[in-house]
Design an enzyme around this catalytic site. Sequence first.
Site, PDB file in Angstrom:
ATOM      1  N   ASP A 268       0.852  -1.187   0.000  1.00  0.00           N
ATOM      2  CA  ASP A 268       0.000   0.000   0.000  1.00  0.00           C
ATOM      3  C   ASP A 268       0.889   1.238   0.000  1.00  0.00           C
ATOM      4  O   ASP A 268       1.723   1.400   0.907  1.00  0.00           O
ATOM      5  CB  ASP A 268      -0.880  -0.035   1.261  1.00  0.00           C
TER       6      ASP A 268
ATOM      7  N   ASN B 157       2.710   6.864  -9.534  1.00  0.00           N
ATOM      8  CA  ASN B 157       1.524   6.863 -10.392  1.00  0.00           C
ATOM      9  C   ASN B 157       0.266   6.369  -9.690  1.00  0.00           C
ATOM     10  O   ASN B 157      -0.838   6.656 -10.142  1.00  0.00           O
ATOM     11  CB  ASN B 157       1.865   5.966 -11.608  1.00  0.00           C
TER      12      ASN B 157
ATOM     13  N   TYR C  55     -10.084  15.348  -4.536  1.00  0.00           N
ATOM     14  CA  TYR C  55      -9.105  14.833  -5.514  1.00  0.00           C
ATOM     15  C   TYR C  55      -8.296  15.994  -6.085  1.00  0.00           C
ATOM     16  O   TYR C  55      -7.062  15.932  -6.161  1.00  0.00           O
ATOM     17  CB  TYR C  55      -9.861  14.082  -6.612  1.00  0.00           C
TER      18      TYR C  55
HETATM   19  N1  LIG Z   1      -7.223   8.241 -16.234  1.00  0.00           N
HETATM   20  C1  LIG Z   1      -7.178   9.558 -16.251  1.00  0.00           C
HETATM   21  O1  LIG Z   1      -7.755  10.197 -17.138  1.00  0.00           O
HETATM   22  C2  LIG Z   1      -6.391  10.321 -15.219  1.00  0.00           C
HETATM   23  C3  LIG Z   1      -6.496  11.699 -15.246  1.00  0.00           C
HETATM   24  C4  LIG Z   1      -5.753  12.429 -14.340  1.00  0.00           C
HETATM   25  C5  LIG Z   1      -4.905  11.811 -13.452  1.00  0.00           C
HETATM   26  N2  LIG Z   1      -4.823  10.457 -13.434  1.00  0.00           N
HETATM   27  C6  LIG Z   1      -3.903   9.869 -12.447  1.00  0.00           C
HETATM   28  O2  LIG Z   1      -3.080   8.902 -13.063  1.00  0.00           O
HETATM   29  C7  LIG Z   1      -2.716   7.896 -12.122  1.00  0.00           C
HETATM   30  C8  LIG Z   1      -3.044   6.523 -12.676  1.00  0.00           C
HETATM   31  O3  LIG Z   1      -4.427   6.498 -12.970  1.00  0.00           O
HETATM   32  P1  LIG Z   1      -5.145   5.397 -13.898  1.00  0.00           P
HETATM   33  O4  LIG Z   1      -6.101   6.150 -14.728  1.00  0.00           O
HETATM   34  O5  LIG Z   1      -4.144   4.493 -14.511  1.00  0.00           O
HETATM   35  O6  LIG Z   1      -6.018   4.685 -12.770  1.00  0.00           O
HETATM   36  P2  LIG Z   1      -6.243   3.130 -12.458  1.00  0.00           P
HETATM   37  O7  LIG Z   1      -7.354   3.113 -11.475  1.00  0.00           O
HETATM   38  O8  LIG Z   1      -6.364   2.357 -13.718  1.00  0.00           O
HETATM   39  O9  LIG Z   1      -4.863   2.727 -11.746  1.00  0.00           O
HETATM   40  C9  LIG Z   1      -4.501   3.201 -10.464  1.00  0.00           C
HETATM   41  C10 LIG Z   1      -3.658   2.117  -9.791  1.00  0.00           C
HETATM   42  O10 LIG Z   1      -3.272   2.594  -8.508  1.00  0.00           O
HETATM   43  C11 LIG Z   1      -3.377   1.490  -7.599  1.00  0.00           C
HETATM   44  N3  LIG Z   1      -3.595   1.961  -6.240  1.00  0.00           N
HETATM   45  C12 LIG Z   1      -4.662   2.649  -5.758  1.00  0.00           C
HETATM   46  N4  LIG Z   1      -4.546   2.838  -4.439  1.00  0.00           N
HETATM   47  C13 LIG Z   1      -3.372   2.263  -4.065  1.00  0.00           C
HETATM   48  C14 LIG Z   1      -2.714   2.113  -2.821  1.00  0.00           C
HETATM   49  N5  LIG Z   1      -3.222   2.613  -1.674  1.00  0.00           N
HETATM   50  N6  LIG Z   1      -1.528   1.471  -2.804  1.00  0.00           N
HETATM   51  C15 LIG Z   1      -0.992   0.970  -3.944  1.00  0.00           C
HETATM   52  N7  LIG Z   1      -1.569   1.081  -5.165  1.00  0.00           N
HETATM   53  C16 LIG Z   1      -2.763   1.709  -5.211  1.00  0.00           C
HETATM   54  C17 LIG Z   1      -4.589   0.722  -8.095  1.00  0.00           C
HETATM   55  O11 LIG Z   1      -4.589  -0.607  -7.598  1.00  0.00           O
HETATM   56  C18 LIG Z   1      -4.446   0.817  -9.593  1.00  0.00           C
HETATM   57  O12 LIG Z   1      -3.761  -0.266 -10.159  1.00  0.00           O
HETATM   58  C19 LIG Z   1      -3.502   8.229 -10.834  1.00  0.00           C
HETATM   59  O13 LIG Z   1      -2.653   8.923  -9.940  1.00  0.00           O
HETATM   60  C20 LIG Z   1      -4.608   9.139 -11.327  1.00  0.00           C
HETATM   61  O14 LIG Z   1      -5.097  10.010 -10.329  1.00  0.00           O
HETATM   62  C21 LIG Z   1      -5.571   9.694 -14.283  1.00  0.00           C
END
Ligand SMILES: NC(=O)c1ccc[n+]([C@@H]2O[C@H](COP(=O)([O-])OP(=O)(O)OC[C@H]3O[C@@H](n4cnc5c(N)ncnc54)[C@H](O)[C@@H]3O)[C@@H](O)[C@H]2O)c1
Length: 262
Positions: A60, A87, A158
Amino acid sequence: MGAYTGLGVLLTGATGGFGVAVSNMLAAQGAKLLLTDLDQGKLDDLARGLECETICIAGDVCDPALHERLVKTAEDAWGGVDVAINNAGIAHPHWRVPDVDKDVARKVIEVDLLAVLWAMQAQIPSMEKRYRETGKPAAIVNLASLAGIAGAPLISAYSAAKHGVVGLTRSAAAEYARRGIRVNAICPAFARTAMVQAGIDASVANDGLSPEQAEAHVVRGVPMRRLGTPEEVAQAILWAGSPENGFMTGQAIAIDGGVTSV
Ligand SMILES: NC(=O)c1ccc[n+]([C@@H]2O[C@H](COP(=O)([O-])OP(=O)(O)OC[C@H]3O[C@@H](n4cnc5c(N)ncnc54)[C@H](O)[C@@H]3O)[C@@H](O)[C@H]2O)c1
């Protein structure tokens, strides 16, 4: 093979949408990967599909000890982390400010902001020490969001966390600019991952929209009028961390289909 050939890269949130895309691209460039996420089974599945050296450690990101363990592992295996990509992240349901659930807000701040601080607190001393001893530079890429450089109605906690990530990024970049560590943030918006799909699904369930209408609603303010792909965001993450990008630090780069251009 590419700018990452032979480099050791630490990636959190590795089994999520961006994480998988980044892992595939880095493996194709010949990087060595230290992958972490919550679920060991998913990490192992990901690693099995990658043709590169991988180490998988579940944990975590809210636990500072995880980051210490990851950095120690990279030091023992490769002499240190060349590029760290912080990430992992979570979103929260749509609420106006007065309605934001306090426990959820605490969790979002913990995962999306404090965990990035804990990660950098483990990564930076190791990177700095190696730079002092060997002159080898390193880079950190933090995943913020468009919600980290502009307000984001209905996802205020967020947005606050992601603004915090941009603040951490800029501050650390200035602190370590002459100590061999570049620190940048990537600020995506609306890329097709589980996180964004959950928002679309919620609109379908709660607002009576079809999936097509819900997606059109999400992208109505995006000049390109479409979601980004995980690969389009991943290439920006790689560019930010690449040793070829040696003069860029302290930046928060939007990957947003043009949202911030208008
Ligand atoms: N998808 C988008 O359009 C978008 C936009 C802006 C920012 N983001 C950011 O990009 C990053 C990745 O997002 P994504 O879209 O790939 O999301 P996603 O939900 O596909 O992946 C996020 C990953 O983080 C892991 N995670 C969550 N909480 C955790 C914890 N406490 N410990 C360890 N791992 C943990 C999850 O298991 C997951 O695999 C994030 O920080 C998100 O906020 C995404």
